[in-house]
Design an enzyme around this catalytic site. Structure first.
Site, short mmCIF file in Angstrom:
data_model
loop_
_atom_site.label_atom_id
_atom_site.label_comp_id
_atom_site.label_asym_id
_atom_site.label_seq_id
_atom_site.Cartn_x
_atom_site.Cartn_y
_atom_site.Cartn_z
N PRO A 47 0.82 -1.22 0.00
CA PRO A 47 0.00 0.00 0.00
C PRO A 47 0.85 1.27 0.00
O PRO A 47 1.69 1.45 0.88
CB PRO A 47 -0.80 -0.12 1.29
CG PRO A 47 0.07 -0.95 2.19
CD PRO A 47 0.80 -1.90 1.30
N ASP A 87 -1.97 2.87 2.54
CA ASP A 87 -1.38 2.92 3.86
C ASP A 87 -1.74 4.27 4.46
O ASP A 87 -1.42 5.30 3.88
CB ASP A 87 0.15 2.79 3.73
CG ASP A 87 0.79 2.24 4.99
OD1 ASP A 87 0.05 1.83 5.90
OD2 ASP A 87 2.03 2.21 5.04
N TRP A 513 4.32 0.11 10.37
CA TRP A 513 4.78 -1.02 9.54
C TRP A 513 4.11 -2.32 9.96
O TRP A 513 4.13 -3.30 9.21
CB TRP A 513 6.31 -1.15 9.62
CG TRP A 513 6.99 0.00 8.97
CD1 TRP A 513 7.45 1.14 9.57
CD2 TRP A 513 7.28 0.14 7.58
NE1 TRP A 513 8.01 1.97 8.64
CE2 TRP A 513 7.93 1.39 7.42
CE3 TRP A 513 7.07 -0.66 6.45
CZ2 TRP A 513 8.37 1.85 6.17
CZ3 TRP A 513 7.52 -0.19 5.23
CH2 TRP A 513 8.15 1.04 5.09
N GLN A 549 12.24 -1.78 0.50
CA GLN A 549 11.25 -2.51 1.30
C GLN A 549 11.81 -3.81 1.86
O GLN A 549 11.14 -4.48 2.65
CB GLN A 549 10.00 -2.80 0.47
CG GLN A 549 9.29 -1.55 0.00
CD GLN A 549 8.81 -0.67 1.13
OE1 GLN A 549 8.65 -1.13 2.26
NE2 GLN A 549 8.61 0.60 0.88
N TRP A 553 8.52 -3.21 4.19
CA TRP A 553 7.31 -4.03 4.06
C TRP A 553 7.61 -5.51 3.88
O TRP A 553 6.95 -6.36 4.47
CB TRP A 553 6.50 -3.49 2.89
CG TRP A 553 5.14 -4.07 2.77
CD1 TRP A 553 4.15 -4.08 3.72
CD2 TRP A 553 4.60 -4.73 1.62
NE1 TRP A 553 3.03 -4.70 3.22
CE2 TRP A 553 3.27 -5.10 1.94
CE3 TRP A 553 5.09 -5.02 0.34
CZ2 TRP A 553 2.44 -5.76 1.04
CZ3 TRP A 553 4.27 -5.66 -0.56
CH2 TRP A 553 2.96 -6.03 -0.21
N LYS A 586 20.69 9.87 -8.22
CA LYS A 586 19.39 9.69 -7.59
C LYS A 586 18.58 10.99 -7.72
O LYS A 586 19.11 12.06 -7.48
CB LYS A 586 19.63 9.35 -6.12
CG LYS A 586 18.49 8.61 -5.47
CD LYS A 586 18.87 8.20 -4.07
CE LYS A 586 17.60 7.90 -3.28
NZ LYS A 586 17.88 7.51 -1.91
N LYS A 589 14.05 15.45 -4.02
CA LYS A 589 13.27 16.67 -3.82
C LYS A 589 14.20 17.86 -3.66
O LYS A 589 13.93 18.93 -4.21
CB LYS A 589 12.42 16.52 -2.56
CG LYS A 589 11.00 16.07 -2.85
CD LYS A 589 10.14 16.21 -1.60
CE LYS A 589 8.90 15.35 -1.73
NZ LYS A 589 8.29 15.05 -0.44
#
Ligand SMILES: [Zn+2]
Ligand SMILES: [Zn+2]
Length: 1018
Positions: A47, A87, A513, A549, A553, A586, A589
């Site tokens: 999610p 999520d 999590w 992840q 996750w 990479k 922002k």
């Protein structure tokens, strides 16, 4: 859907049409309905959090999910449950709300009101849901978002509570006071998997502090990178078996022997002692600003002490380190902790300062007291809060844990059943993490999350409800509407099932999590509902998310489900690399180069972005830019489009209807063979999740189709009559487009459907079965043969490039040499094709390397020392020998053993030829251009110009024209010599002059040429 076909296609526009068609016709739902009875292929959506904008990395994840799911659906499998998920809880949301409210601490949140704050959080959860849905739809990711699960729904939370109740019953939940990684800004501990996601390189002080030995004229020399913990120092630790020295360097210091030479130049060693002899020695606190009158300030032993860094004497502050805490416990002291939960000093001269900000003042303090030996800076990796970027502290707190460490062996076992892609993660990054699995710090001192469902009474009884009903049955009065979030859940008047007294909930929410780790069952509201669905679903066939992840996750899914169901949670897990900018950096922002995928899809098309993403192994990082994707699109999707336009235009003119008739032409049999082997290749690779290898098959088929099959067939299709050869070609091409669009439908769903519907008139390619391949139609010999021809032609073109001679300029001779007789035979049978493709008059095939000479000489620096004064003599003999004799062995000449390394063989090719080689095949292309060839080349240049002009005049290819060509003498000569050729190639009659022509001035080989054209039959 209204289909339009022109060679100048606007891909994004075409895709929007297809999207509308899918939506209006509900194709996705029809597909799900159709596959309902198929074998289940289960998939779980990791999610995303919809309170941030989706970026290109998210688009990649969605594209990868889609290609796998569409592939399985086309195979008739029931992709299940094929729903999205969101999520919703946790710090990501709280932080956003704090920002919008312009507050930055828990104090301010509580002043604002937990109820109001959580309502804001609930609102903020889906701030960018529209953008997510739009991106999902636009990239072509088919998934049911209307029925998506969301982790903040009551049903979901009830399932999560059920999981915690199970763990409670298993005795796996416990509260303990320990040192935990702690974010002072968020005011909450973090779990080890959260910490592992936040390591960053940073610069910290690195200082050496002098601890005065009590009653002795000497110091312990101690190193630390956290000066702010020095006011809380209580002990020094040494390794019992480590060797220490007392040295004199103006002042006397105790230090590990292994370090002494690094820190001092030629130190004067006064004595050597083992660590255990230092234990018990007392010292004077370097900073005694925090009042403490208990036991402490002496040397203790510690098995964690090493001499890898520091001085071998470790500063111990039990409040701020796990090892330190253990020592404090062992020595039975109450710990010195002058730092509050916001990370600020509450006593001493640095009162009110954030600890990291006090570092510098503490260093100055030490300097003034003469206790600073050395002060430097160090670059090292340090953990930061994964959400708010604050440096973490290690801090003593009451925390609820899941005792994961007791489950390690089981979790390692279950991992063995998982197919990790790439495989090295299984034992590497993931496996290692499991071997060291820490107890899971579960509780969070926060607001917006699944509340920890543990109640306690004053008598010390605990109550963990088994369902919402169970909880409400223990309440004095039931609320009209049950809301499990804070603060409502805390307003319930719960009575202790043992003693009947009032109970209070443990005031925490849980690690977000844990929510997402529960999605396997909580999405079904298991075990309260849908038990069958869950049983059929679990363990999940396929999941995929970003490589990060592995400790997010993927880890929590494994732990939660491993504990609850004694099984691996998923069978196949595909990890995805990062999306990098064109320079390979990479995107971030802070640099401002994070890409919003929507504008890209609107300018490049989703198909192009998808296929480009698939062309790189999923787990590799990929450089992405509009330029790179455009370039890739022209080689793949555009080429496919143009090939289809070619077929479409020609077959329409001939009014061709597919009749299933015979295919007779070798080229046709070849492309059908290639089609079948391509389908075989895609299937094989997609069945093992090798998406990039499957994509390679697609790329090479498109290339073969366009650059070889269609180019070699063009003349056949341009013939006016419908010949059997032409019919055979149309049948082949029809079959190719019908099956190939099905084969690529999971990859480039838009163009595949567009072409497929136009070709067949059927409803949608996505409702078709994934194509089978027919082994009987695959002809490996023919494919190899054609591959060889294609390779030779490519080599020939390369030779022309090296010589800088255009393909339009005819050349007299090309020689192909190879010792492989089979190759020579195949090339002999196809020599006409090679001559035509490379525009050469004669092709010589030979097994001798006739045009390549070898020069042999000695390497003086290697051969000189062996041969000495006989060097010149041996050199002469060597030069006259056949190079074949040296290829693999040393050689004996005049009793000298000369190693093969000392012999240099240089290639020397004939200056009249260009030499290109690949493997054991050599080609030699004659560079000579005599007068005849020159004029013929000019004639071809003229033909090309006329053809360009015909195109510009929008002529049909069978329109006849009159033409005049004016130029210098050589041009006149060319026209005289090649009149018939020019007239045939351009369907023209050459005249001296024409009235009102379409006129154009050209420059051909520095010559001015004017060409005029007029249509005859219009
Ligand atoms: Zn934080
Ligand atoms: Zn009680």
């Amino acid at each position: 859907m209204k289909l339009e076909f022109t060679s100048k296609i606007d891909f994004p526009e075409m895709e929007r049409k297809v999207l509308n068609y899918w939506e209006e016709e509900k194709i996705f739902y029809e597909l799900r309905e159709k596959n309902k009875k198929g074998n289940k292929f289960t998939f779980l959506e990791g999610p995303p959090t919809a309170n941030g904008l989706p970026h290109l990395g998210h688009a990649l994840t969605r594209a990868i999910k889609d290609v796998v799911l569409r592939y399985h659906a086309m195979k008739g499998e029931n992709v299940f449950p094929w729903i999205g998920g969101w999520d919703c809880h946790g710090l990501p949301v709280e932080l956003e709300v704090e920002k919008t409210l312009k507050i930055n601490s828990k104090k301010e949140i509580e002043k604002f009101g937990i109820k109001e704050f959580n309502l804001k959080c609930k609102e903020n959860v889906f701030k960018y849901k529209k953008e997510w849905e739009l991106m999902t739809k636009r990239i072509g990711f088919w998934i049911d978002l209307e029925n998506a699960y969301s982790t903040m729904e009551n049903k979901y939370i009830e399932s999560v509570w059920w999981a915690l109740k199970r763990m409670w019953d298993l005795g796996l939940l416990e509260k303990s006071y320990k040192i935990v990684p702690y974010c002072p800004r968020c005011g909450t501990p973090l779990s080890s998997h959260e910490v592992s996601q936040g390591y960053k390189e940073t610069e910290d002080p690195s200082i050496y502090v002098k601890f005065k030995v009590d009653g002795e004229d000497a110091y312990f020399l101690v190193w630390t990178t956290t000066p702010w913990t020095l006011p809380s120092n209580m002990f020094l630790a040494v390794g019992e078996d480590i060797d220490y020295v007392l040295l004199d360097s103006g002042e006397k210091y105790y230090i590990a022997e292994a370090i002494a030479n690094k820190l001092f130049q030629n130190p004067k060693i006064l004595k050597r002692i083992k660590g255990k002899e230092l234990i018990g020695k007392k010292y004077i606190r370097p900073i005694d600003e925090i009042i403490y009158e208990g036991k402490g300030f002496f040397v203790v032993g510690g098995d964690f002490v090493s001499t890898e860094e520091g001085t071998g004497i470790v500063h111990i502050a039990p409040a701020f380190g796990a090892d330190d805490f253990e020592i404090g416990k062992r020595e039975n002291v109450s710990i010195i902790n002058p730092v509050d939960r916001e990370g600020k000093f509450i006593e001493g001269p640095w009162k009110g300062k954030f600890v990291k900000e006090a570092d510098r003042e503490i260093i100055t303090y030490l300097k003034k007291k003469g206790l600073l030996f050395k002060s430097e800076k160090i670059k090292h990796t340090y953990p930061f809060c994964w959400r708010c970027n604050t440096p973490l502290l290690y801090y003593p707190l009451d925390t609820w844990y899941i005792k994961v460490s007791t489950m390690r062996d089981k979790l390692i076992d279950y991992n063995m059943k998982i197919n990790w892609m790439p495989n090295h993660l299984k034992e590497g990054r993931f496996g290692n993490f499991l071997t060291e699995a820490k107890d899971w710090a579960l509780s969070r001192d926060r607001y917006w999350g699944t509340p920890l469902p543990i109640w306690k009474c004053d008598e010390g009884h605990y109550f963990v409800p088994s369902s919402f009903d169970d909880l409400l049955n223990h309440c004095d009065s039931k609320p009209e509407y049950f809301e499990p979030h804070r603060p409502w859940v805390d307003d319930l008047k719960v009575k202790c099932p043992v003693c009947g007294k009032d109970m209070k909930r443990e005031p925490y929410v849980i690690d977000v999590w844990f929510d997402s780790g529960s999605s396997t069952f909580a999405q079904f509201h298991y075990p309260y509902e849908n038990r069958d669905n869950f049983d059929e679903f679990f363990p999940v066939d396929f999941i995929t998310e970003g490589i990060d992840q592995t400790r997010g996750w993927f880890y929590t899914l494994h732990v939660v489900n491993g504990i609850l169901f004694n099984s691996n949670a998923y069978k196949n897990v595909l990890t995805l690399g990062l999306v990098l900018n064109e320079k390979g950096e990479k995107m971030s922002k802070s640099k401002g180069d994070v890409v919003d995928p929507l504008p890209w899809m609107d300018s490049l098309g989703a198909d192009a972005i998808r296929l480009y993403m698939y062309s790189i192994p999923p787990w590799r990082d990929r450089r992405v830019s509009e330029h790179l994707i455009k370039e890739y699109r022209s080689k793949t999707i555009e080429t496919l489009w143009n090939s289809y336009i070619f077929y479409r235009n020609n077959s329409y003119l001939d009014n061709f209807k597919f009749d299933g008739g015979e295919i007779i032409n070798t080229l046709d049999l070849w492309i059908i063979s290639r089609l079948n082997s391509t389908i075989k290749c895609i299937r094989k690779n997609m069945d093992s999740y090798e998406i990039s290898k499957a994509t390679e098959c697609i790329e090479s088929f498109i290339k073969d189709l366009s650059n070889w099959y269609i180019r070699r067939s063009r003349r056949r299709f341009w013939e006016e009559k419908i010949t059997p050869e032409k019919l055979s070609g149309y049948r082949a091409l029809y079959t190719v487009f019908k099956e190939f669009t099905k084969a690529i439908a999971p990859f480039t769903p838009f163009i595949a459907d567009y072409i497929y519907q136009d070709l067949t008139g059927n409803r949608s390619v996505h409702l078709e079965k994934y194509p089978e391949y027919d082994e009987g139609l695959i002809n490996p010999d023919l494919e190899k043969e054609m591959e060889l021809l294609i390779k030779i032609v490519e080599m020939g073109r390369r030779a022309r490039q090296i010589a800088n001679i255009k393909v339009r300029q005819p050349l007299n001779l090309m020689v192909i040499s190879t010792e492989d007789q089979k190759t020579l035979q195949i090339l002999g049978e196809n020599s006409e094709i090679i001559k035509e493709e490379l525009n050469v008059k004669r092709l010589d095939l030979t097994s001798e390397l006739r045009y390549l000479k070898f020069k042999v000489k000695l390497n003086p620096s290697l051969a000189g020392p062996i041969l000495k004064d006989k060097f010149t003599e041996v050199s002469k003999i060597i030069t006259s020998m056949d190079p074949k004799e040296f290829v693999n062995n040393s050689i004996k000449i005049m009793n000298f053993e000369i190693p093969k390394e000392a012999i240099i063989i240089e290639e020397e090719s004939d200056p009249l030829f260009v030499h290109v080689s690949e493997g054991n095949i050599h080609i030699f292309l004659s560079k000579e251009i005599d007068k005849d060839l020159y004029f013929e080349g000019l004639a071809r240049e003229i033909v090309r110009r006329i053809q360009i002009m015909r195109k510009e005049m929008d002529l049909e290819y069978n329109d006849r024209i009159e033409v005049f060509i004016h130029g210098d003498e050589e041009i006149e000569e060319t026209i005289k010599k090649f009149k018939d050729y020019i007239q045939n190639e351009t369907l023209s009659i050459i005249k001296e002059n024409i009235e009102n022509p379409y006129l154009k001035e050209w420059e051909i080989e520095d010559k001015k040429v004017s060409i005029g054209i007029k249509v005859i039959n219009k």
